[in-house]
Motif scaffolding. Sequence first.
Motif, PDB file in Angstrom:
ATOM      1  N   MET A 243      17.442 -10.194  -4.554  1.00 11.71           N
ATOM      2  CA  MET A 243      17.186  -8.775  -4.785  1.00 11.71           C
ATOM      3  C   MET A 243      16.499  -8.115  -3.601  1.00 11.71           C
ATOM      4  O   MET A 243      16.845  -7.002  -3.217  1.00 11.71           O
ATOM      5  N   SER A 244      15.536  -8.797  -3.043  1.00 10.25           N
ATOM      6  CA  SER A 244      14.836  -8.200  -1.913  1.00 10.25           C
ATOM      7  C   SER A 244      15.790  -7.971  -0.758  1.00 10.25           C
ATOM      8  O   SER A 244      15.769  -6.919  -0.108  1.00 10.25           O
ATOM      9  N   LEU A 245      16.640  -8.951  -0.510  1.00 12.21           N
ATOM     10  CA  LEU A 245      17.565  -8.811   0.594  1.00 12.21           C
ATOM     11  C   LEU A 245      18.525  -7.657   0.357  1.00 12.21           C
ATOM     12  O   LEU A 245      18.788  -6.859   1.253  1.00 12.21           O
TER      13      LEU A 245
ATOM     14  N   ALA B 192       0.821  -1.209   0.000  1.00 14.02           N
ATOM     15  CA  ALA B 192       0.000   0.000   0.000  1.00 14.02           C
ATOM     16  C   ALA B 192       0.861   1.267   0.000  1.00 14.02           C
ATOM     17  O   ALA B 192       0.415   2.320  -0.417  1.00 14.02           O
ATOM     18  N   TRP B 193       2.073   1.145   0.468  1.00 13.13           N
ATOM     19  CA  TRP B 193       2.939   2.324   0.528  1.00 13.13           C
ATOM     20  C   TRP B 193       4.016   2.303  -0.533  1.00 13.13           C
ATOM     21  O   TRP B 193       5.052   2.954  -0.403  1.00 13.13           O
ATOM     22  N   GLY B 194       3.794   1.513  -1.561  1.00 11.76           N
ATOM     23  CA  GLY B 194       4.707   1.555  -2.692  1.00 11.76           C
ATOM     24  C   GLY B 194       6.009   0.792  -2.510  1.00 11.76           C
ATOM     25  O   GLY B 194       7.013   1.109  -3.125  1.00 11.76           O
ATOM     26  N   ILE B 195       5.961  -0.229  -1.665  1.00  9.38           N
ATOM     27  CA  ILE B 195       7.130  -1.086  -1.504  1.00  9.38           C
ATOM     28  C   ILE B 195       6.738  -2.464  -1.995  1.00  9.38           C
ATOM     29  O   ILE B 195       5.629  -2.908  -1.723  1.00  9.38           O
ATOM     30  N   SER B 196       7.624  -3.125  -2.707  1.00 10.94           N
ATOM     31  CA  SER B 196       7.185  -4.403  -3.255  1.00 10.94           C
ATOM     32  C   SER B 196       6.796  -5.372  -2.133  1.00 10.94           C
ATOM     33  O   SER B 196       7.447  -5.478  -1.112  1.00 10.94           O
ATOM     34  N   ARG B 197       5.697  -6.051  -2.404  1.00  9.82           N
ATOM     35  CA  ARG B 197       5.142  -6.918  -1.377  1.00  9.82           C
ATOM     36  C   ARG B 197       6.190  -7.889  -0.838  1.00  9.82           C
ATOM     37  O   ARG B 197       6.394  -8.041   0.362  1.00  9.82           O
ATOM     38  N   THR B 198       6.914  -8.513  -1.771  1.00 10.36           N
ATOM     39  CA  THR B 198       7.886  -9.510  -1.344  1.00 10.36           C
ATOM     40  C   THR B 198       8.961  -8.918  -0.447  1.00 10.36           C
ATOM     41  O   THR B 198       9.337  -9.504   0.565  1.00 10.36           O
TER      42      THR B 198
END
Lengths: 194, 194
Positions: free
Chosen positions: B65-67, B26-32
């Motif tokens: 990538m997320s990390l 909701a705040w523009g950060i990828s869910r994962t």
Amino acid sequence: MASNSNNPMTEAEDRFVTAWGQMGSAWGISRTMAEVHALLYITGDALCTDDIMARLEISRGNASMSLRALVDWGIVLRTHKRGDRKEYFVAEQDIWTMARAIVRERLKREVEPLIASLHEIRDVSTKSGADSEAIEAHNARIENLVAIFELIELLVQRFVSPSGEGLEAAAMLLQPSGQRGSEREGDGAGEDRP
Amino acid sequence: MASNSNNPMTEAEDRFVTAWGQMGSAWGISRTMAEVHALLYITGDALCTDDIMARLEISRGNASMSLRALVDWGIVLRTHKRGDRKEYFVAEQDIWTMARAIVRERLKREVEPLIASLHEIRDVSTKSGADSEAIEAHNARIENLVAIFELIELLVQRFVSPSGEGLEAAAMLLQPSGQRGSEREGDGAGEDRP
DNA sequence: GGTTGTTTTCAGAAAATACTGAAAACCGTG
DNA sequence: CACGGTTTTCAGTATTTTCTGAAAACAACC
């Protein structure tokens, strides 16, 4: 954006629309919705759906939905012109009112549900009865989150939402010395065109 | 999320991961990315890429990538275990430190560029020389936005960013009377278990 | 330098989101 | 209640974002 007129006024508007649209999408708001808002805000005029469609080069459906959302958010108002059947839209021009509306709405839509979930989660893990060290730690983490988000909720409610004043005062208060130059933010933007 | 164990602990974790992931998106950060963070935070453990892949059912690439992004944000740290070649990751456990990092980073990434754009726009419309009433009004609106965002920037910098204390103090300060029950937010998240 | 275990990158695939356009609903009027 | 002007809705399409998986890059070790 339609206009490519080399009018510097229009250019400034377009630039603002773009910048605001980008910011919006970085914060999880659809780019177009933010652009529509930007256009209404920066022109300060009451525009009808067709004006917006033309200037932003978007479809009627899109314009309609974005406008409705903006109205729901409370930062755009519907108006009418005598003898004209069309609906017109104006953006709230007072910056602080606008800021308040946005923050209030996001609190309601995103923070409150999160707090609710955290409460449920707390129940799940608390009810389980067990209490190894790991579980204690887990519960402590949830508690901390509940605490911080409830604090945020409280602060926002006190300073942004209800009576009206608040953020301004807080801001001023928290910012002792000089440093800001030319602005006059008190009354906010003003200009209520007829 | 992989686990469907009826372990209430695991269930609570999964729920938290989901809730945090939703909030993130909701705040523009990828869910994962938010989910990975949630998992690291709520378990409190140092996990390796494979742990995360397994638990969240995501690919290696995605996990990597997320990390990396979380590390860039400064809310997750890399660690190692002796005699193990793998990298492990831990989430910052102090809530205030985490909050500060998040706010600081968003300020840098989204607010500062906006302020820069506003400055440019101001120049465009100011330089144009002309000054009809409309242009005056336009300029006033831009000024107002510049003022409010610079104020935000200043507040954030003073209270969230630099020395360390700040938000907590401000929060306490701004919240005079009772009204909150069981929590103990003073020291912030604490729990540095060994 | 070759081997092995690990992480990163990135082109293409998949999923999620946003947009369009035309049809349906609305609405004040005659 | 039929009509023109206007707004809303929504199935289908287009765009954007995110994810995957396999290849490439690393890095410690022998």
